[in-house]
Design a protein around this motif. Structure first.
Motif, PDB file in Angstrom:
ATOM      1  N   ARG A  36       0.832  -1.199   0.000  1.00 55.01           N
ATOM      2  CA  ARG A  36       0.000   0.000   0.000  1.00 55.01           C
ATOM      3  C   ARG A  36       0.877   1.264   0.000  1.00 55.01           C
ATOM      4  O   ARG A  36       0.601   2.223  -0.694  1.00 55.01           O
ATOM      5  N   GLN A  37       1.915   1.179   0.801  1.00 58.27           N
ATOM      6  CA  GLN A  37       2.823   2.331   0.847  1.00 58.27           C
ATOM      7  C   GLN A  37       3.547   2.508  -0.480  1.00 58.27           C
ATOM      8  O   GLN A  37       3.797   3.629  -0.909  1.00 58.27           O
ATOM      9  N   GLU A  38       3.846   1.373  -1.099  1.00 57.94           N
ATOM     10  CA  GLU A  38       4.499   1.432  -2.403  1.00 57.94           C
ATOM     11  C   GLU A  38       3.577   2.120  -3.416  1.00 57.94           C
ATOM     12  O   GLU A  38       4.008   2.984  -4.182  1.00 57.94           O
ATOM     13  N   LEU A  39       2.314   1.716  -3.365  1.00 58.90           N
ATOM     14  CA  LEU A  39       1.341   2.326  -4.277  1.00 58.90           C
ATOM     15  C   LEU A  39       1.251   3.833  -4.038  1.00 58.90           C
ATOM     16  O   LEU A  39       1.260   4.626  -4.987  1.00 58.90           O
ATOM     17  N   ALA A  40       1.174   4.195  -2.762  1.00 65.31           N
ATOM     18  CA  ALA A  40       1.058   5.622  -2.427  1.00 65.31           C
ATOM     19  C   ALA A  40       2.256   6.394  -2.954  1.00 65.31           C
ATOM     20  O   ALA A  40       2.116   7.512  -3.457  1.00 65.31           O
ATOM     21  N   ARG A  41       3.412   5.779  -2.853  1.00 68.15           N
ATOM     22  CA  ARG A  41       4.618   6.449  -3.326  1.00 68.15           C
ATOM     23  C   ARG A  41       4.554   6.683  -4.844  1.00 68.15           C
ATOM     24  O   ARG A  41       4.873   7.755  -5.332  1.00 68.15           O
ATOM     25  N   HIS A  42       4.101   5.629  -5.544  1.00 62.77           N
ATOM     26  CA  HIS A  42       3.990   5.762  -6.997  1.00 62.77           C
ATOM     27  C   HIS A  42       2.949   6.800  -7.383  1.00 62.77           C
ATOM     28  O   HIS A  42       3.147   7.574  -8.325  1.00 62.77           O
ATOM     29  N   LEU A  43       1.847   6.775  -6.672  1.00 63.89           N
ATOM     30  CA  LEU A  43       0.808   7.751  -6.989  1.00 63.89           C
ATOM     31  C   LEU A  43       1.323   9.170  -6.786  1.00 63.89           C
ATOM     32  O   LEU A  43       1.073  10.052  -7.604  1.00 63.89           O
ATOM     33  N   GLN A  44       2.040   9.356  -5.701  1.00 62.29           N
ATOM     34  CA  GLN A  44       2.569  10.695  -5.431  1.00 62.29           C
ATOM     35  C   GLN A  44       3.551  11.106  -6.523  1.00 62.29           C
ATOM     36  O   GLN A  44       3.533  12.239  -6.986  1.00 62.29           O
ATOM     37  N   GLN A  45       4.360  10.160  -6.958  1.00 57.81           N
ATOM     38  CA  GLN A  45       5.306  10.458  -8.044  1.00 57.81           C
ATOM     39  C   GLN A  45       4.561  10.825  -9.319  1.00 57.81           C
ATOM     40  O   GLN A  45       4.936  11.745 -10.037  1.00 57.81           O
ATOM     41  N   GLY A  46       3.487  10.069  -9.559  1.00 57.47           N
ATOM     42  CA  GLY A  46       2.683  10.359 -10.744  1.00 57.47           C
ATOM     43  C   GLY A  46       2.054  11.741 -10.649  1.00 57.47           C
ATOM     44  O   GLY A  46       2.031  12.503 -11.624  1.00 57.47           O
ATOM     45  N   LEU A  47       1.573  12.089  -9.462  1.00 53.38           N
ATOM     46  CA  LEU A  47       0.955  13.403  -9.279  1.00 53.38           C
ATOM     47  C   LEU A  47       1.960  14.519  -9.495  1.00 53.38           C
ATOM     48  O   LEU A  47       1.665  15.537 -10.117  1.00 53.38           O
ATOM     49  N   VAL A  48       3.159  14.307  -8.971  1.00 55.40           N
ATOM     50  CA  VAL A  48       4.191  15.328  -9.103  1.00 55.40           C
ATOM     51  C   VAL A  48       4.527  15.572 -10.568  1.00 55.40           C
ATOM     52  O   VAL A  48       4.839  16.692 -10.965  1.00 55.40           O
ATOM     53  N   ALA A  49       4.400  14.507 -11.364  1.00 56.07           N
ATOM     54  CA  ALA A  49       4.737  14.649 -12.792  1.00 56.07           C
ATOM     55  C   ALA A  49       3.669  15.434 -13.553  1.00 56.07           C
ATOM     56  O   ALA A  49       3.918  15.892 -14.671  1.00 56.07           O
ATOM     57  N   LEU A  50       2.495  15.589 -12.959  1.00 60.56           N
ATOM     58  CA  LEU A  50       1.420  16.318 -13.659  1.00 60.56           C
ATOM     59  C   LEU A  50       1.645  17.822 -13.613  1.00 60.56           C
ATOM     60  O   LEU A  50       2.246  18.332 -12.670  1.00 60.56           O
ATOM     61  N   PRO A  51       1.129  18.516 -14.624  1.00 64.90           N
ATOM     62  CA  PRO A  51       1.124  19.983 -14.529  1.00 64.90           C
ATOM     63  C   PRO A  51       0.296  20.400 -13.315  1.00 64.90           C
ATOM     64  O   PRO A  51      -0.682  19.717 -12.961  1.00 64.90           O
ATOM     65  N   ALA A  52       0.677  21.506 -12.687  1.00 57.36           N
ATOM     66  CA  ALA A  52       0.073  21.916 -11.414  1.00 57.36           C
ATOM     67  C   ALA A  52      -1.448  22.005 -11.481  1.00 57.36           C
ATOM     68  O   ALA A  52      -2.137  21.587 -10.557  1.00 57.36           O
ATOM     69  N   GLU A  53      -1.975  22.525 -12.574  1.00 55.80           N
ATOM     70  CA  GLU A  53      -3.432  22.708 -12.632  1.00 55.80           C
ATOM     71  C   GLU A  53      -4.155  21.362 -12.701  1.00 55.80           C
ATOM     72  O   GLU A  53      -5.210  21.183 -12.079  1.00 55.80           O
ATOM     73  N   GLN A  54      -3.566  20.400 -13.433  1.00 60.44           N
ATOM     74  CA  GLN A  54      -4.175  19.069 -13.480  1.00 60.44           C
ATOM     75  C   GLN A  54      -4.029  18.364 -12.128  1.00 60.44           C
ATOM     76  O   GLN A  54      -4.928  17.673 -11.663  1.00 60.44           O
ATOM     77  N   ARG A  55      -2.886  18.588 -11.514  1.00 62.36           N
ATOM     78  CA  ARG A  55      -2.649  17.960 -10.211  1.00 62.36           C
ATOM     79  C   ARG A  55      -3.663  18.464  -9.190  1.00 62.36           C
ATOM     80  O   ARG A  55      -4.259  17.692  -8.447  1.00 62.36           O
ATOM     81  N   LEU A  56      -3.871  19.780  -9.197  1.00 59.41           N
ATOM     82  CA  LEU A  56      -4.859  20.361  -8.283  1.00 59.41           C
ATOM     83  C   LEU A  56      -6.225  19.742  -8.508  1.00 59.41           C
ATOM     84  O   LEU A  56      -6.915  19.332  -7.556  1.00 59.41           O
ATOM     85  N   ALA A  57      -6.606  19.658  -9.765  1.00 65.13           N
ATOM     86  CA  ALA A  57      -7.937  19.136 -10.090  1.00 65.13           C
ATOM     87  C   ALA A  57      -8.079  17.689  -9.624  1.00 65.13           C
ATOM     88  O   ALA A  57      -9.084  17.311  -9.009  1.00 65.13           O
ATOM     89  N   ILE A  58      -7.040  16.881  -9.892  1.00 68.27           N
ATOM     90  CA  ILE A  58      -7.095  15.472  -9.515  1.00 68.27           C
ATOM     91  C   ILE A  58      -7.136  15.294  -8.000  1.00 68.27           C
ATOM     92  O   ILE A  58      -7.912  14.513  -7.466  1.00 68.27           O
ATOM     93  N   ILE A  59      -6.296  16.050  -7.313  1.00 69.87           N
ATOM     94  CA  ILE A  59      -6.251  15.933  -5.848  1.00 69.87           C
ATOM     95  C   ILE A  59      -7.597  16.299  -5.249  1.00 69.87           C
ATOM     96  O   ILE A  59      -8.158  15.597  -4.406  1.00 69.87           O
ATOM     97  N   LEU A  60      -8.132  17.430  -5.711  1.00 64.32           N
ATOM     98  CA  LEU A  60      -9.394  17.890  -5.130  1.00 64.32           C
ATOM     99  C   LEU A  60     -10.556  16.976  -5.496  1.00 64.32           C
ATOM    100  O   LEU A  60     -11.461  16.749  -4.696  1.00 64.32           O
ATOM    101  N   ARG A  61     -10.502  16.413  -6.693  1.00 64.86           N
ATOM    102  CA  ARG A  61     -11.609  15.552  -7.117  1.00 64.86           C
ATOM    103  C   ARG A  61     -11.466  14.133  -6.531  1.00 64.86           C
ATOM    104  O   ARG A  61     -12.377  13.634  -5.885  1.00 64.86           O
ATOM    105  N   ASP A  62     -10.336  13.507  -6.757  1.00 68.35           N
ATOM    106  CA  ASP A  62     -10.230  12.076  -6.444  1.00 68.35           C
ATOM    107  C   ASP A  62      -9.731  11.790  -5.022  1.00 68.35           C
ATOM    108  O   ASP A  62      -9.949  10.704  -4.502  1.00 68.35           O
ATOM    109  N   ILE A  63      -9.039  12.731  -4.416  1.00 72.51           N
ATOM    110  CA  ILE A  63      -8.592  12.484  -3.040  1.00 72.51           C
ATOM    111  C   ILE A  63      -9.514  13.179  -2.047  1.00 72.51           C
ATOM    112  O   ILE A  63      -9.938  12.602  -1.059  1.00 72.51           O
TER     113      ILE A  63
END
Lengths: 364, 196
Positions: B120-147
Motif C-alpha cells: 500500500r505504501q508502495e502504491l502511495a509512493r507511486h501515486l505521489q510520483q505520478g501526481l508530481v509529474a502532472l502539470p500543477a493545474e491538473q494535479r490540483l484538479a485530480i487531488i481535489l476531485r479524487d482524493i
C-alpha cells in the motif's frame, strides 16, 4: 475514410470516459458512449483502467494535521513596509509641490514688481545649512531639534532686517556699503544688473560662514541674543541689500523678497520650507497646512516680537522631539534623505529661476 | 458540521469573531493541510496551510456566501501555486520536497498485515510520483476531485474555472495517471494492477 472518422469518434468517446465515470455526462452523450462501449473493447478496457486509477487515488490516506492551525490572534491588516518606489514617489511629489510653491512665490514677486537681488544669496544660505543639518542628523537623529533652531534663528534676524530696511530708506545707500561687506557692491546704485548678478557669489561666502555658527549654536545662546549673534548680523547684512533697491528704482528687481505686500517675507519662506523638508514632513504648498509652516508664517508675522518667536522655537523644538520619539532612527534618516533630496532639487530650481530672472532683467 | 451552523459561523467570523473562525479552522484544517501536503510536500505544507487560514481571515469580507470549503480550498490552491511559482527559481528543492510528500501522508493502517501495508505504501509512493509529474493545474484538479472528493460544482469554485475546463483537466490528469500506473503495473498491489 471511414476508419479516420471512426478514429475521431473513438477519440471523442475516450475523452468522455472520465466524466462518464463521475456521472457528469449529459444524457444523450452518455447513451451514445454506452452504445459505443458495447462495441469497443479498447474503450471498455480504458474505462476499467481509469476506474482503477481513480480508486487508487481515492485510497490515498489523508494525513493528520501536525498541529492546530487555529489563529491565536486576529491577524492585523497587512502592514507592508513602505516600498522604496513609493517613498521615492513621495519625495518627488514633495519636491514638485514645494518647487511649485516656490515658483509661485517667485512669480508673485515678479508680478508685484519686486526686486530679486537678495534671492541669489538664499541658496547659498540654505545650502551650507542643509549640509550641516544632514551631517548632524545622520549622525544623531535625536538632535533634530538643533536643526529646528535654524528656522527661528533666521526668522528674527531676517525680520529684524526687514523693518530696518523699510524704515531707514534714506540711510541705506551709505549704511549698506560699510555694513554689507561684499554685499555692498551689489547694492551700489551705479552698478549694472550684470555686476549685481556676479556680486552674490562674492557675498555668499561672507554670509555662509556667519550663518554656520548659528546652526551649530545651541538654542540658549540664540535665545540670549537673537539679533546680536554673528549669524543674525550676517543675515542683517545680507538683507541690507533690500533698502538699496527701494532707494534706487532701477535696482528694484534686485531684492524681490522684501515686499511689504508679502507679509511672510519670501526670503525666509523658501528657506524654512527647505528646512521643513529636511524633516521629511509634508508641506502642502498652497494651504501651508504643515504645522511647521504655519508656525513659520506666524513667526514671520510676529517677527518684531522676539519673545514670541522664541516661544515658537521652543514649541517647535518640543514638536520635533515628539516626532523624533515616534519615528525610528532608521525611518528618520530615510526621511531626511528624501527631504534633503527634495530640498536640493528645489534649491537648484530656485537658482535656475533666479538666473533666468536675472538674465531677463538684463534685457533693457 | 451542519450547513446552517457553518453559515452562522462564517457570519460571526465576518463580524470579527475569532472563536467562530477558529471553529471553521478546526473543521477544514485537515483538508487544507492535505492539499498543501500533496501539492508541496511536508516541508512547506505546514507554513502554506497556516498562511491559507491567515489569508482567509483577512479576506472574509470578500466571501459572499456559497460554498465555504470551496472558497477556502481556492485560497489554499492559490497559496500552493504561489509557492510553486516561487520554487521555480530553485527547482532541485521542489521535486524532492514534492516526492517526499507521500511518505508523510501514508499513515499505516493498523488492520492491514505487514505485507499489504508495504504494498500500500508502495502504491502511495507511486501515486505521489505520478501526481508530481502532472502539470500543477491538473494535479490540483485530480487531488481535489479524487482524493478530497469535491463535486464538479465545488471544483469550478475552488479552481476558478468553467465546468468544461474542470472536466478537461480531470480527464487529462487521469489519463496521465493511468499511463503512469500502467508503466509500473507489476509494482502495484494486485487490485490496482492495470491490464495491458
Amino acid at each position: 475514410m471511414l476508419r479516420v472518422l471512426l478514429q475521431l469518434r473513438h477519440r471523442r468517446f475516450r475523452r468522455d470516459l472520465s466524466a462518464y465515470l463521475d456521472g457528469m455526462l449529459p444524457q444523450r452523450a452518455r447513451r451514445r458512449l454506452e452504445a459505443h462501449l458495447d462495441s469497443c473493447q479498447t474503450c471498455r478496457q480504458e474505462l476499467a483502467d481509469l476506474r482503477v486509477t481513480v480508486e487508487a487515488l481515492g485510497s490515498l490516506p489523508m494525513a493528520e494535521v501536525p498541529r492546530s492551525f487555529a489563529l491565536a490572534a486576529a491577524p492585523i491588516a497587512e502592514v507592508r513596509p513602505l516600498p522604496t518606489a513609493r517613498r521615492l514617489e513621495f519625495g518627488l511629489r514633495l519636491a514638485t509641490a514645494t518647487a511649485a510653491f516656490a515658483l509661485t512665490l517667485v512669480l508673485i514677486g515678479d508680478f508685484a514688481g519686486l526686486p530679486g537681488g537678495g534671492e541669489k544669496e538664499m541658496p547659498a544660505h540654505v545650502a551650507p545649512a542643509a549640509g550641516e543639518m544632514s551631517a548632524n542628523l545622520q549622525a544623531v537623529p535625536v538632535q533634530t531639534p538643533t536643526v529646528k533652531e535654524v528656522a527661528p534663528g533666521e526668522t528674527p534676524a531676517a525680520m529684524e532686517a526687514a523693518p530696518a530696511a523699510t524704515g531707514i530708506t534714506d540711510i541705506e545707500p551709505d549704511g549698506s556699503l560699510p555694513r554689507g561687506y561684499g554685499l555692498g557692491g551689489e547694492v551700489s546704485p551705479t552698478e549694472t544688473p550684470a555686476a549685481a548678478t556676479e556680486a552674490p557669489p562674492v557675498g555668499t561666502p561672507a554670509a555662509v560662514p556667519v550663518e554656520t555658527p548659528a546652526v551649530e549654536e545651541t538654542p540658549p545662546a540664540l535665545v540670549a541674543a537673537p539679533v546680536e549673534t554673528p549669524g543674525a548680523e550676517g543675515v542683517t547684512g545680507a538683507d541690507e541689500t533690500s533698502p538699496a533697491p527701494a532707494a534706487v528704482p532701477i535696482e528694484t528687481p534686485a531684492v524681490e523678497e522684501m515686499s511689504p505686500a508679502l507679509v511672510a517675507t519670501p526670503i525666509e519662506t523658501p528657506e524654512l520650507e527647505g528646512i521643513t523638508e529636511m524633516y521629511g514632513e509634508e508641506a502642502p504648498p498652497s494651504a501651508g497646512v504643515s504645522e511647521e509652516e504655519l508656525l513659520d508664517k506666524e513667526a514671520t508675522a510676529e517677527a518684531g516680537v522676539e519673545e514670541k518667536v522664541w516661544a515658537y522655537s521652543a514649541d517647535a523644538q518640543a514638536a520635533v522631539e515628539e516626532e523624533g520619539g515616534g519615528l525610528s532612527r532608521e525611518e528618520a534618516v530615510r526621511w531626511l534623505e528624501i527631504g534633503l533630496g527634495a530640498g536640493v532639487g528645489i534649491l537648484v530650481l530656485l537658482w535656475a529661476v533666479a538666473r533666468l530672472r536675472t538674465s531677463i532683467g538684463n534685457r533693457p | 458540521m451542519v450547513i446552517a451552523d457553518e453559515a452562522q459561523l462564517v457570519r460571526s467570523s465576518q463580524r470579527g469573531d475569532l472563536d467562530a473562525f477558529n471553529t471553521l479552522v478546526q473543521v477544514y484544517q485537515r483538508q487544507v493541510y492535505n492539499l498543501c501536503l500533496r501539492m508541496l510536500g511536508s516541508a512547506a505544507a505546514e507554513d502554506t496551510a497556516q498562511e491559507t487560514f491567515i489569508t482567509a481571515y483577512r479576506r472574509l469580507s470578500s466571501f459572499r456566501g456559497g460554498n465555504f470549503r470551496a472558497w477556502l480550498l481556492r485560497i489554499a490552491a492559490n497559496a500552493c501555486c504561489d509557492e510553486l511559482r516561487h520554487r521555480r527559481s530553485r527547482p532541485a528543492a521542489s521535486l524532492e520536497a514534492a516526492l517526499e510528500a507521500g511518505s508523510r501522508a501514508d499513515v499505516p493502517s493498523p488492520l492491514a498485515n505487514p505485507e499489504e501495508e508495504a504494498l500500500r505504501q508502495e502504491l502511495a509512493r507511486h501515486l505521489q510520483q505520478g501526481l508530481v509529474a502532472l502539470p500543477a493545474e491538473q494535479r490540483l484538479a485530480i487531488i481535489l476531485r479524487d482524493i478530497h472528493g469535491l463535486s464538479y460544482e465545488e471544483l469550478t469554485e475552488a479552481l476558478g474555472c468553467s465546468l468544461g475546463t474542470v472536466k478537461s483537466r480531470i480527464a487529462r490528469g487521469r489519463a496521465r495517471m493511468r499511463e503512469y500506473l500502467m508503466a509500473r503495473r507489476e509494482l502495484l498491489p494486485h487490485e490496482f494492477r492495470l491490464k495491458q
